[in-house]
Write a protein that holds these residues in place. Structure first.
Motif, PDB file in Angstrom:
ATOM      1  N   PRO A  97      -8.583   6.968  27.325  1.00 50.10           N
ATOM      2  CA  PRO A  97      -9.557   5.830  27.505  1.00 50.10           C
ATOM      3  C   PRO A  97     -10.000   5.485  28.812  1.00 50.10           C
ATOM      4  N   SER A  98      -9.091   5.833  29.900  1.00 46.14           N
ATOM      5  CA  SER A  98      -9.696   5.414  30.979  1.00 46.14           C
ATOM      6  C   SER A  98     -10.123   6.773  32.152  1.00 46.14           C
ATOM      7  N   ASN A  99     -10.856   6.448  33.314  1.00 44.36           N
ATOM      8  CA  ASN A  99     -11.165   7.396  34.201  1.00 44.36           C
ATOM      9  C   ASN A  99      -9.877   7.813  34.800  1.00 44.36           C
ATOM     10  N   ARG A 100      -8.730   7.275  34.890  1.00 46.08           N
ATOM     11  CA  ARG A 100      -7.536   7.552  35.636  1.00 46.08           C
ATOM     12  C   ARG A 100      -6.876   8.578  34.590  1.00 46.08           C
ATOM     13  N   ASN A 101      -6.715   8.266  33.411  1.00 42.04           N
ATOM     14  CA  ASN A 101      -6.291   9.150  32.399  1.00 42.04           C
ATOM     15  C   ASN A 101      -6.748  10.569  32.281  1.00 42.04           C
ATOM     16  N   ASP A 149      -6.208  12.211  35.492  1.00 43.90           N
ATOM     17  CA  ASP A 149      -4.835  12.853  35.636  1.00 43.90           C
ATOM     18  C   ASP A 149      -4.632  14.147  34.769  1.00 43.90           C
ATOM     19  N   TYR A 150      -5.391  14.048  33.423  1.00 43.61           N
ATOM     20  CA  TYR A 150      -5.293  15.116  32.648  1.00 43.61           C
ATOM     21  C   TYR A 150      -5.820  16.378  33.206  1.00 43.61           C
ATOM     22  N   ARG A 174      -3.970  20.127  34.501  1.00 44.26           N
ATOM     23  CA  ARG A 174      -4.322  21.544  34.294  1.00 44.26           C
ATOM     24  C   ARG A 174      -4.562  22.281  35.631  1.00 44.26           C
ATOM     25  N   GLN A 175      -5.070  21.770  36.633  1.00 47.26           N
ATOM     26  CA  GLN A 175      -5.239  22.199  37.729  1.00 47.26           C
ATOM     27  C   GLN A 175      -3.730  22.557  38.379  1.00 47.26           C
ATOM     28  N   HIS A 183     -17.629  25.425  39.986  1.00 50.19           N
ATOM     29  CA  HIS A 183     -17.100  25.164  41.120  1.00 50.19           C
ATOM     30  C   HIS A 183     -15.748  25.484  41.300  1.00 50.19           C
ATOM     31  N   HIS A 184     -15.291  25.922  42.407  1.00 47.99           N
ATOM     32  CA  HIS A 184     -13.907  26.487  42.605  1.00 47.99           C
ATOM     33  C   HIS A 184     -13.150  25.840  43.574  1.00 47.99           C
ATOM     34  N   CYS A 185     -12.596  24.584  43.235  1.00 46.10           N
ATOM     35  CA  CYS A 185     -12.406  23.694  44.345  1.00 46.10           C
ATOM     36  C   CYS A 185     -11.314  22.670  43.770  1.00 46.10           C
ATOM     37  N   ASP A 186     -10.781  21.791  44.422  1.00 44.34           N
ATOM     38  CA  ASP A 186      -9.716  20.882  44.311  1.00 44.34           C
ATOM     39  C   ASP A 186     -10.376  19.733  43.643  1.00 44.34           C
ATOM     40  N   ILE A 187      -9.796  19.319  42.333  1.00 45.09           N
ATOM     41  CA  ILE A 187     -10.269  18.193  41.709  1.00 45.09           C
ATOM     42  C   ILE A 187      -9.043  17.047  41.506  1.00 45.09           C
ATOM     43  N   ILE A 188      -8.030  17.299  42.048  1.00 47.42           N
ATOM     44  CA  ILE A 188      -7.087  16.505  42.344  1.00 47.42           C
ATOM     45  C   ILE A 188      -7.184  15.329  43.113  1.00 47.42           C
ATOM     46  N   GLY A 189      -7.472  15.698  44.152  1.00 44.94           N
ATOM     47  CA  GLY A 189      -8.267  14.516  45.113  1.00 44.94           C
ATOM     48  C   GLY A 189      -9.132  13.720  44.830  1.00 44.94           C
ATOM     49  N   ASP A 190      -9.719  13.083  45.717  1.00 45.88           N
ATOM     50  CA  ASP A 190     -10.757  12.112  45.378  1.00 45.88           C
ATOM     51  C   ASP A 190     -12.251  12.641  45.994  1.00 45.88           C
ATOM     52  N   GLN A 191     -12.140  13.730  46.949  1.00 44.34           N
ATOM     53  CA  GLN A 191     -13.521  14.381  47.522  1.00 44.34           C
ATOM     54  C   GLN A 191     -14.352  14.740  46.285  1.00 44.34           C
TER      55      GLN A 191
END
Length: 296
Positions: free
Chosen positions: A161-165, A168-169, A173-174, A274-282
């Motif tokens: 339901p939310s962007n944060r959820n 986090d999903y 996975r990453q 893209h092969h990059c970090d998606i956990i952080g905000d950048q």
């Protein structure tokens, strides 16, 4: 009689056609149509991101039978990505997809109305498009390896339901990609370079933490895990991006009698990996159009 009647006033004609269609539908019904009442309503809740996740069915056996390289086979990863691109090109409401190993997650935008948001329709369409693409593009990646039997993929639908959820999903996975790849890299290095058996390698890694595996790779084999390809450590993220492309056209210029070749640059949306970090905000700050506002 019907042909003659179609020449009367248009309003009457439409009334006649609607009446005939209604009559035809009534005649088409049968006593067996009651079985439709057994269908369940699987409409996905509105204002939620719809995630369809596919996993390879029994891919451990599939990879062995088709001689996948260990711990990672770039051909197999490339084929997974190409199949996922095919899904996104077919279903433009998929705003982002993330994949690693033998799995891929497809995120439909929160406002999507594809297939009336029916979970079964969304899942089966994604699964069938992905599976058929995997077979279709097989030879492009495994030219020397024939496909011995059809691959299988199972799917599930989850709502966030939310962007944060949702973030986090995808972060989960990453993170899973990192954990699995670090283990597999350590495991197969112990076998291929350390000369251990599979049982011995399992025992060596039993109870170890990430720091322990990094130390084994660095101390015993001079391998810095952080220098491994980001594709393997971070997985693959697919998003829509506008790219400029040059197209050659034959154009007749003013005051010219003959057509000439002219190169025209135009923007076109494409599915880009893209092969990059998606956990952080950048990543999310660089691509703000992926997520919809939480107050929509």
């Amino acid at each position: 009689m019907l042909i003659l009647n179609t020449r009367v006033v248009s309003g009457c004609t439409k009334t006649l056609v609607r009446s005939l269609n209604h009559s035809s539908r009534a005649m088409a019904k049968s006593k067996f149509e009651y079985v439709r009442q057994f269908e369940t309503d699987d409409t996905c809740l509105r204002n939620c991101y719809i995630v369809v996740r596919l996993d390879g069915r029994n891919f451990h056996k599939f990879s062995e039978k088709h001689n996948f390289a260990k711990p990672n086979d770039n051909r197999a990863l490339g084929l997974m990505t190409r199949s996922a691109q095919s899904v996104m090109e077919e279903l433009e409401d998929v705003v982002i997809a993330y994949g690693q190993s033998d799995e891929f997650s497809f995120v439909f935008k929160r406002t999507s109305t594809w297939f009336k948001r029916r979970a079964s329709k969304l899942m089966t369409h994604v699964a069938s498009q992905f599976s058929s693409s995997y077979v279709f593009y097989w030879k492009e990646y495994f030219a020397e390896q024939p496909l011995l039997y059809p691959p299988g993929f199972d799917g599930r639908v989850v709502l966030y339901p939310s962007n944060r959820n949702l973030r986090d999903y995808l972060s989960w996975r990453q993170a899973d990609c990192h954990v699995n790849n670090l283990y597999n890299t350590s495991f197969w290095t112990l076998i291929q370079k350390g000369g251990l058996t599979t049982i011995q390698a399992e025992e060596r890694l039993k109870g170890t933490l990430a720091a322990d595996k990094n130390e084994i790779l660095f101390s015993d084999f001079d391998i810095n895990y952080n220098n491994e390809p980001t594709l393997l450590r971070k997985g693959t993220t697919l998003i829509w991006e506008k790219r400029d492309e040059a197209v050659t056209k034959m154009v007749k210029l003013p005051n010219e009698e003959e057509q000439k070749e002219v190169t025209v640059t135009r923007g076109r949306k494409r599915v880009c990996p893209h092969h990059c970090d998606i956990i952080g905000d950048q990543f999310w700050e660089e691509h703000p159009d992926i997520l919809e506002r939480d107050d929509c």
